[in-house]
Scaffold this motif. Structure first.
Motif, short mmCIF file in Angstrom:
data_model
loop_
_atom_site.label_atom_id
_atom_site.label_comp_id
_atom_site.label_asym_id
_atom_site.label_seq_id
_atom_site.Cartn_x
_atom_site.Cartn_y
_atom_site.Cartn_z
N THR A 98 1.26 -1.16 -0.92
CA THR A 98 -0.08 -0.01 -0.40
C THR A 98 0.69 1.54 0.26
O THR A 98 0.00 2.58 -0.65
CB THR A 98 -0.54 -0.03 0.74
OG1 THR A 98 0.08 0.24 2.54
CG2 THR A 98 -1.92 -1.21 1.59
N SER A 101 1.30 3.65 -3.43
CA SER A 101 0.63 5.36 -3.46
C SER A 101 1.63 6.38 -3.15
O SER A 101 1.68 7.44 -3.63
CB SER A 101 -0.56 5.30 -2.69
OG SER A 101 -1.40 6.20 -2.74
N SER A 161 7.12 -1.48 -3.69
CA SER A 161 6.59 -0.41 -3.78
C SER A 161 6.77 0.70 -4.65
O SER A 161 6.08 1.71 -5.51
CB SER A 161 6.01 -0.39 -2.50
OG SER A 161 5.57 -1.13 -1.53
N THR A 247 -2.00 5.25 -10.00
CA THR A 247 -2.02 4.16 -8.37
C THR A 247 -2.64 3.78 -7.45
O THR A 247 -2.36 2.44 -7.17
CB THR A 247 0.16 4.95 -7.97
OG1 THR A 247 1.12 4.97 -9.65
CG2 THR A 247 0.54 3.95 -7.72
N SER A 251 -4.25 0.23 -7.39
CA SER A 251 -3.92 -0.36 -6.38
C SER A 251 -5.41 -1.18 -5.55
O SER A 251 -5.10 -1.70 -4.22
CB SER A 251 -3.14 0.27 -5.27
OG SER A 251 -2.96 0.86 -4.61
#
Length: 291
Positions: A98, A101, A161, A247, A251
């Motif tokens: 996560t 982002s 990420s 993004t 996601s």
């Protein structure tokens, strides 16, 4: 608004891809899975681009940007993704992902001057928090893994990420110049396929056996949904929206997959998953209202 729709469509395609691959992931190793996915995606996108004339939209500069995007998002991102799961397991790795982002928002601001409004920032925050809640849920069996230092897994997850966010950033110049989304994926998937095939030169990365015909078919469906449809939607979204917003929305796969799992496996999501989904929907609504 179109960028929002395309980003969410990409998330839905990624979720469908995960459903297809779920039945073979325990029998086919992650590196072999990536190799077959990339190779099949390259063949499919190359045929589509040849039929539609998408090749004509690419020039050398676009190809270089897309190759760099593949090197970051697919080559580095895929390898560290696999390593992260091995060190932390799927639940913690999903939480770590996560962070793509905020990485994308920072990169978009630092290198392209992209900014978000307060409402959009609130929407991003709600989506990230919602995804985190959705993947936390009741603890599930993560398989028998040799205990490894957790800090290494966390570092690898952050690298994953960042690599994925950077991959999106590097693809944006080509998409803004009018690259066809499918043709863009020919370059990205082709570069990725060559990389994973080249790894076969190292004995440690050679599979013990080839996947069966049924497994190849499932991998093919997964590649069609995720790499061909999903990533083409993502490339199209990057041509129309900021890297950070695209993004974040793309996601939301852990949220989108909840009803699919419910429908296919009859597994009702837990309370935290429902709360997370509601937060993600609210965040998407905030972003949509200001797009």
């Amino acid at each position: 608004m179109l960028a929002v729709v395309l980003s969410l469509a990409a998330a839905a395609a990624f979720a469908a891809s995960a459903m297809f691959i779920d039945s073979v992931s325990g029998r086919v190793g992650p590196l072999q899975l990536s190799r077959w996915q990339m190779s099949l995606a390259f063949l499919m996108t190359a045929v589509i681009a040849a039929v539609t004339g998408g090749w004509r939209t690419l020039d050398l500069e676009m190809v270089l940007w897309l190759t760099a995007s593949s090197a970051s998002g697919i080559m580095v991102g895929s390898l560290t993704y696999i390593a992260t799961i091995q060190y932390t397991g799927p639940r913690i790795s999903a939480l770590l992902f996560t962070t793509a982002s905020p990485f994308a928002l920072a990169l978009g601001f630092g290198f392209r001057g992209e900014t978000v409004t307060l409402l959009q920032a609130a929407g991003v925050g709600l989506i990230v928090a919602g995804i985190a809640l959705a993947v936390m849920g009741p603890k599930q069996d993560e398989g028998a893994r040799t205990p490894k230092p957790l800090w290494i897994g966390i570092l690898l997850g952050l690298v994953t990420s960042f690599a994925q966010a950077l991959g999106s950033l590097l693809a944006r110049p080509a998409m803004l110049e009018g690259a066809d989304p499918v043709a863009a994926m020919v370059v990205r998937s082709g570069t990725g396929a060559l990389f994973f095939i080249a790894l076969l030169a190292l004995p440690a990365f050679r599979p013990a056996a080839l996947p069966s015909r049924v497994e190849v078919r499932q991998i093919g469906f997964s590649a069609l949904a995720g790499m061909v449809v999903g990533m083409s939607f993502l490339m199209a979204a990057l041509a129309r929206g900021d890297v950070g917003i695209v993004t974040t929305l793309s996601s939301t796969t852990p949220i989108v997959i909840l009803p699919m799992v419910w429908a296919v496996y009859r597994r009702i999501p837990g309370p935290l998953a429902w709360v997370g989904a509601a937060m993600a929907v609210a965040g998407t609504a905030l972003i949509s209202a200001t797009s």
